[in-house]
Design an enzyme around this catalytic site. Structure first.
Site, short mmCIF file in Angstrom:
data_model
loop_
_atom_site.label_atom_id
_atom_site.label_comp_id
_atom_site.label_asym_id
_atom_site.label_seq_id
_atom_site.Cartn_x
_atom_site.Cartn_y
_atom_site.Cartn_z
N SER A 192 6.69 9.66 3.51
CA SER A 192 5.61 10.46 2.91
C SER A 192 6.13 11.85 2.59
O SER A 192 7.04 12.35 3.25
CB SER A 192 4.45 10.58 3.89
OG SER A 192 3.49 11.50 3.40
N TYR A 205 1.12 12.70 12.36
CA TYR A 205 1.57 11.75 11.32
C TYR A 205 2.80 12.29 10.58
O TYR A 205 3.78 11.57 10.38
CB TYR A 205 0.41 11.54 10.35
CG TYR A 205 0.75 10.80 9.08
CD1 TYR A 205 0.88 9.41 9.08
CD2 TYR A 205 0.90 11.47 7.86
CE1 TYR A 205 1.16 8.72 7.90
CE2 TYR A 205 1.18 10.79 6.69
CZ TYR A 205 1.31 9.42 6.71
OH TYR A 205 1.59 8.73 5.55
P1 NAD Z 1 -3.26 0.92 3.44
O1 NAD Z 1 -4.31 1.18 4.43
O2 NAD Z 1 -3.60 0.09 2.28
O3 NAD Z 1 -1.99 0.28 4.14
C1 NAD Z 1 -1.60 0.57 5.46
C2 NAD Z 1 -1.47 -0.74 6.17
O4 NAD Z 1 -0.83 -0.52 7.43
C3 NAD Z 1 -2.79 -1.40 6.52
O5 NAD Z 1 -3.23 -2.22 5.48
C4 NAD Z 1 -2.45 -2.19 7.76
O6 NAD Z 1 -2.23 -3.55 7.43
C5 NAD Z 1 -1.12 -1.62 8.22
N1 NAD Z 1 -1.17 -1.22 9.63
C6 NAD Z 1 -1.67 -0.09 10.17
N2 NAD Z 1 -1.55 -0.11 11.51
C7 NAD Z 1 -0.92 -1.28 11.81
C8 NAD Z 1 -0.50 -1.89 13.02
N3 NAD Z 1 -0.67 -1.29 14.22
N4 NAD Z 1 0.09 -3.12 12.96
C9 NAD Z 1 0.28 -3.75 11.78
N5 NAD Z 1 -0.09 -3.20 10.60
C10 NAD Z 1 -0.68 -2.00 10.62
O7 NAD Z 1 -2.75 2.37 2.98
P2 NAD Z 1 -1.45 2.83 2.16
O8 NAD Z 1 -1.75 4.22 1.77
O9 NAD Z 1 -1.06 1.84 1.14
O10 NAD Z 1 -0.35 2.90 3.30
C11 NAD Z 1 0.94 2.33 3.18
C12 NAD Z 1 1.99 3.32 3.65
O11 NAD Z 1 2.04 4.41 2.75
C13 NAD Z 1 1.72 3.92 5.03
O12 NAD Z 1 2.93 3.94 5.77
C14 NAD Z 1 1.28 5.33 4.72
O13 NAD Z 1 1.58 6.21 5.75
C15 NAD Z 1 2.11 5.60 3.49
N6 NAD Z 1 1.67 6.70 2.64
C16 NAD Z 1 0.44 6.66 2.05
C17 NAD Z 1 0.05 7.72 1.26
C18 NAD Z 1 -1.28 7.74 0.58
O14 NAD Z 1 -1.67 8.79 0.07
N7 NAD Z 1 -2.01 6.65 0.54
C19 NAD Z 1 0.92 8.79 1.05
C20 NAD Z 1 2.16 8.79 1.66
C21 NAD Z 1 2.53 7.73 2.44
#
Ligand code: NAD
Ligand code: MG
Length: 299
Positions: A192, A205
């Site tokens: 991130s 985080y």
């Molecule tokens: P999302 O909620 O669609 O995906 C995150 C997924 O993580 C969930 O669907 C879940 O299946 C999984 N998860 C969480 N805790 C878990 C656990 N204990 N065991 C197994 N699975 C688990 O949201 P997203 O934004 O697509 O997130 C994907 C990645 O992107 C994450 O690592 C997040 O930190 C990162 N990210 C997101 C953003 C944003 O703005 N959305 C920005 C930077 C980084």
């Protein structure tokens, strides 16, 4: 993206379209169905070019958001795809499996909790048995809860959950996968921009994502001699269920507006970075952290 009659692609304005992010708030883990507007995973836009033909990928958090967009893009590039997700996310998981199967690829569900040390070896075994091997590991699952008051508001449960999911879980899964990865294999971590520019509301985080950026570099160093590449994608603000499930409506209202492009991104706009890093196009790229941030610099 539309083809014009001369066969060239339209040049798109990256500032738009703007999306109204006033969706209802949810409880973690957050569900795609309840998001309005629905995130764009590339269903109507991503075109594959056989760049991952025959590869076998495991994507954690593949049910929704960025993981779902990556799963769809990988399938359209010719890969078989296993996805991990929490048992509570069965519905999102099933929707993603359908998208993969619609491309004629094998799709496999490996639900479970990454905080449980026993999950990773069992998940990898299921993937290797189900897909016949493993070539691409995407450590994409992640957890955060925003605390507008910062450090004083982070309780022990939140701290544990954040580190156990983002740091421990990704280490355990990578350890379990390593014996199965051969030359040409690739590990991609979703980190991130928070790993570089931490918000006061996401201090725990942000520290986990900094750790994951850091490990991307050391693991690339370690695995180079085995012909395994390790990279990361560092997204900026992306419209996924994680957001309405873990932040405040006030934050959502202006989500992404502070980027040079002035808007948040869609999961579909992140997927291409993963495809690139997994493909032969990136065969001389390892230890790299690729920002997809709407123009905010990582450094
Ligand atoms: P999302 O909620 O669609 O995906 C995150 C997924 O993580 C969930 O669907 C879940 O299946 C999984 N998860 C969480 N805790 C878990 C656990 N204990 N065991 C197994 N699975 C688990 O949201 P997203 O934004 O697509 O997130 C994907 C990645 O992107 C994450 O690592 C997040 O930190 C990162 N990210 C997101 C953003 C944003 O703005 N959305 C920005 C930077 C980084
Ligand atoms: Mg989900």
């Amino acid at each position: 993206m539309e083809n014009d009659p001369s066969g060239t692609l339209d040049q798109e304005d990256p500032r738009g379209p703007a999306v109204d992010a006033s969706t209802e708030l949810q409880e973690f883990p957050g569900y795609t169905e309840r998001m309005d507007p629905r995130p764009d995973h590339g269903e109507d836009s991503y075109t594959g070019h056989g760049r991952l033909a025959g590869r076998r990928a495991f994507i954690t958090g593949g049910d929704s958001g960025i993981g779902r967009a990556v799963a769809l893009a990988f399938a359209r590039e010719g890969a078989d795809v296993a996805i991990g997700y929490l048992p509570a996310e069965e519905e999102d998981g099933a929707s993603c499996l359908e998208l993969i199967r619609a491309e004629g690829r094998t799709a496999l569900a490996v639900p479970g909790d990454l905080r449980d040390e026993a999950y990773s070896p069992s998940a990898v075994r299921q993937v290797v048995d189900g897909l016949g091997g493993l070539d691409i590991l995407v450590n994409n699952a992640g957890f955060h809860i925003a605390q507008p008051d910062g450090l004083p508001a982070i309780d022990a449960d939140q701290l544990r959950r954040t580190f156990e999911t983002n740091v421990y879980g990704t280490i355990w899964l990578t350890q379990a996968a390593l014996p199965h990865l051969g030359e040409g294999a690739s590990i991609i971590n979703t980190t991130s921009i928070q790993g570089y520019h931490p918000s006061t509301g996401l201090m725990d985080y942000a520290a986990t994502k900094a750790a994951l950026n850091n490990r991307t570099v050391s693991l690339a160093e370690l695995l180079g001699e085995r012909g395994i590449r390790v990279n990361a994608v560092a997204p900026g603000p992306i419209w996924t269920p994680l957001q309405p499930a873990t932040t405040t409506s006030k934050k959502l209202e202006t989500f992404g507006e502070d980027t040079p492009l002035g808007r948040m991104g869609q999961p579909a706009e992140v997927a291409g970075a993963f495809v690139y890093l997994a493909s032969n196009d990136a065969r001389y790229v390892s230890g790299e952290i690729l920002g997809v941030t709407g123009g905010k610099p990582l450094a």
